[in-house]
Design an enzyme around this catalytic site. Structure first.
Site, short mmCIF file in Angstrom:
data_model
loop_
_atom_site.label_atom_id
_atom_site.label_comp_id
_atom_site.label_asym_id
_atom_site.label_seq_id
_atom_site.Cartn_x
_atom_site.Cartn_y
_atom_site.Cartn_z
N ASP A 42 -8.06 -5.02 -0.35
CA ASP A 42 -8.53 -5.74 -1.53
C ASP A 42 -8.06 -7.23 -1.28
O ASP A 42 -8.64 -8.19 -2.19
CB ASP A 42 -7.74 -5.29 -2.96
N HIS A 50 0.79 -1.06 0.09
CA HIS A 50 0.02 0.00 0.26
C HIS A 50 0.73 1.25 0.07
O HIS A 50 1.89 1.31 0.50
CB HIS A 50 -0.88 -0.02 0.96
C1 SDX Z 1 -6.11 0.31 -3.11
O1 SDX Z 1 -4.16 4.50 -1.98
C2 SDX Z 1 -5.13 4.21 -1.28
O2 SDX Z 1 -5.62 4.54 -0.50
C3 SDX Z 1 -5.62 2.95 -2.26
C4 SDX Z 1 -6.69 2.15 -1.36
C5 SDX Z 1 -8.04 2.84 -1.23
O3 SDX Z 1 -8.88 2.58 -0.24
O4 SDX Z 1 -8.36 3.76 -2.10
O5 SDX Z 1 -6.53 1.67 -0.37
C6 SDX Z 1 -7.26 1.14 -2.15
O6 SDX Z 1 -5.75 0.65 -4.19
C7 SDX Z 1 -5.49 -0.53 -2.33
C8 SDX Z 1 -4.04 -1.08 -3.02
C9 SDX Z 1 -4.60 -2.15 -4.19
N1 SDX Z 1 -3.25 -2.61 -5.03
C10 SDX Z 1 -2.86 -3.89 -5.01
O7 SDX Z 1 -2.95 -4.68 -4.28
C11 SDX Z 1 -1.87 -4.15 -5.98
C12 SDX Z 1 -0.46 -4.64 -5.35
N2 SDX Z 1 0.03 -3.74 -4.93
C13 SDX Z 1 1.11 -2.87 -5.41
O8 SDX Z 1 1.23 -2.76 -6.73
C14 SDX Z 1 1.44 -1.61 -4.57
O9 SDX Z 1 1.97 -2.22 -3.63
C15 SDX Z 1 0.80 -0.50 -4.78
C16 SDX Z 1 0.68 0.05 -6.17
C17 SDX Z 1 -0.43 -0.66 -3.89
C18 SDX Z 1 2.05 0.56 -3.75
O10 SDX Z 1 2.73 0.92 -4.80
P1 SDX Z 1 4.01 2.01 -4.21
O11 SDX Z 1 3.66 2.65 -2.86
O12 SDX Z 1 4.21 2.84 -5.38
O13 SDX Z 1 5.14 1.03 -3.95
P2 SDX Z 1 6.23 0.52 -4.84
O14 SDX Z 1 5.69 0.22 -6.28
O15 SDX Z 1 7.22 1.64 -4.72
O16 SDX Z 1 6.83 -0.69 -4.12
C19 SDX Z 1 7.87 -0.33 -3.12
C20 SDX Z 1 8.69 -2.04 -3.15
C21 SDX Z 1 9.09 -2.13 -4.56
O17 SDX Z 1 10.11 -2.80 -4.69
P3 SDX Z 1 11.86 -2.46 -4.70
O18 SDX Z 1 11.54 -1.41 -5.90
O19 SDX Z 1 11.59 -1.59 -3.44
O20 SDX Z 1 12.73 -3.56 -4.66
O21 SDX Z 1 7.76 -2.77 -2.75
C22 SDX Z 1 7.60 -3.91 -4.08
C23 SDX Z 1 8.07 -3.04 -5.37
O22 SDX Z 1 8.41 -3.91 -6.35
N3 SDX Z 1 6.08 -4.23 -4.03
C24 SDX Z 1 5.64 -5.43 -4.21
C25 SDX Z 1 4.31 -5.15 -4.01
N4 SDX Z 1 3.74 -3.80 -3.85
C26 SDX Z 1 5.11 -3.31 -3.89
N5 SDX Z 1 6.37 -6.57 -4.60
C27 SDX Z 1 5.40 -7.56 -4.80
N6 SDX Z 1 4.21 -7.53 -4.84
C28 SDX Z 1 3.38 -6.61 -4.34
N7 SDX Z 1 1.98 -6.55 -4.28
#
Ligand code: SDX
Length: 425
Positions: free
Chosen positions: A363, A306
């Protein structure tokens, strides 16, 4: 004593005011930065940038706290109804019994959708994704309600709110009915708001239908948990579109489109599809965890991580508990739930996830309940939109009432410098 931030750039030192909110969050106000220095800030994804001040929702990602207008999400999910929470988010206070009854009565005055809207939905193929249809239908509501709402006129604003709450629920269920080839249902003003969702979705002309009260209660709680979440991607979109003084329907239509993305609200559908893939593949969660950690593999653990929560998403805790209760009560045995629990347990122990503070989000479990309630997978994000509607309305209303300026970020140009025109023909 007001705080200031000192910035030194190119030998120039300036002071910028620091504002502090009611929960002691602080922000450097850079309103004058460019005027004073000619320099702007840049922050892709706005990870460190606030877009507004807001009195609606507070969340603390480190502590896993979520409150709507100061009330904890735990209390609201346990003690309030979805319409009560909608009223709280939109008008700022919990309604009295009389105000709540009046709100529901006033919504019922606007639950009839213009019959000509059926011509629009008829234009879509049955295979169209419900979120695309919902976004289009929401925008189309403007065609039948062309008068722009005067946000400074309390009566007009109130009527627009009731109209939106009433009609959005109906057209949201029409997307399902269309995909099934079923006739489109009408809101039944003798039933409650959430009970009507089940009626609108599943009532067939061939016989009587009575929604299971257990399912209605579970949905009411799920809608509360999704009702608002401060400046998330779709809410920021609603505020941005509304800041040009585009109408409420048009702004919400844009929010629906933003929510559709699998990184945002579309994740609940993606989680179920991921869990089904793992189940079909033999349930080897370790294999999929390894894929999620592999930078060369685009696979992500959907429902995990998140932007703000670097602790458990408090909504995920509540939904996980509700999933167990609902499935037990309905006597549903779903191997997907066991896979979800196994995946969660393994991820929470895994260094990759722990070191990045990746926890289950709202989710991760919601799709398991929706599935048990008989909601088809491609309707999961529509469920999210129905829940988020009062939050979008509240945030749009606050932005307009605060007379916020049109949203227009700047950029840093990195393209070609001036060059003489020489045709390549
Ligand atoms: C919602 O913002 C809100 O409030 C949203 C929400 C709402 O109520 O409106 O809460 C609803 O959208 C919840 C989120 C739902 N999305 C997912 O479940 C999709 C999977 N999650 C990710 O794609 C990710 O965690 C995000 C998009 C939710 C957040 O991404 P960020 O904050 O931009 O984090 P990032 O992509 O920079 O990740 C940081 C690190 C990275 O690794 P490094 O580059 O540091 O090595 O964490 C890793 C990412 O690769 N990472 C994951 C991951 N999420 C982050 N690795 C594997 N699986 C994941 N799910």
């Amino acid at each position: 004593m007001s705080k200031i931030a000192t910035l030194e750039v190119d030998g120039q030192k300036i002071e910028l005011p620091v504002i502090t909110g009611s929960e002691n969050e602080s922000a450097i106000d850079i309103n004058k930065l460019r005027d004073l220095t000619g320099i702007i800030t840049i922050d892709p994804g706005y990870k460190n940038s606030g877009s507004c001040k807001s009195e609606i929702t507070f969340l603390d990602g480190e502590l896993g706290i979520l409150r709507y207008r100061g009330y904890s999400i735990e209390d609201l999910a346990e003690k309030a109804s979805f319409l009560e929470v909608s009223y709280l988010l939109i008008f700022g206070e919990l309604p009295t019994a009389q105000q709540l009854e009046q709100f529901e009565t006033d919504i019922k005055k606007h639950t009839l959708v213009n019959e000509e809207m059926k011509n629009i939905i008829d234009g879509f193929p049955k295979t169209a994704h419900p979120m695309g249809v919902l976004s289009a239908l929401t925008s189309a509501l403007t065609a039948f309600n062309p008068k722009a709402v005067n946000v400074d006129n309390e009566k007009e604003m109130y009527e627009a709110i009731c109209k939106t709450m009433g009609k959005f629920l109906v057209i949201a269920t029409w997307t399902y009915r269309k995909s099934m080839g079923y006739p489109l249902n009408y809101y039944d003003n003798t039933k409650g708001y959430v009970e009507n969702f089940m009626h609108l979705m599943f009532q067939l002309p061939t016989g009587p239908y009575k929604a299971n009260p257990i399912i209605v209660d579970a949905l009411d709680k799920l809608f509360i948990l999704h009702a608002d979440h401060e400046q998330n991607c779709s809410t920021s979109t609603v505020r941005m579109v509304g800041s040009s003084h585009a109408g409420l329907f048009a702004s919400i239509s844009a929010g629906v489109s933003a929510l559709w993305g699998p990184l945002h609200g579309g994740a609940n559908q993606a989680v179920l599809e991921m869990l089904e893939e793992i189940n079909k593949d033999g349930g080897d969660t370790e294999k999929f965890l390894a894929k999620a950690k592999d930078k060369n593999d685009p696979f992500r653990l959907m429902g995990f991580g998140h932007r703000v929560y670097k602790n458990f998403d408090p909504r995920a805790r509540i939904i996980k508990k509700a999933a167990k209760e609902v499935l037990e009560t309905l006597g549903v045995e779903d191997p997907i739930l066991e896979i979800a629990k196994k995946l969660e347990a393994a991820a929470l122990e895994d260094e990759y996830f722990k070191s990045r503070n990746l926890y289950p989000n709202v989710d991760f479990y919601s799709g398991i309940i929706y599935r048990a309630l008989g909601i088809p997978t491609d309707m999961f994000t529509v469920m999210f939109a129905i829940g988020r509607l009062p939050g979008w309305i509240a945030q749009w209303k606050e932005m307009r009432e605060n007379k916020e300026p049109i949203g227009r970020p700047r950029q840093i140009y990195t393209g070609h410098p001036l060059r003489e025109f020489k045709s390549n023909k």
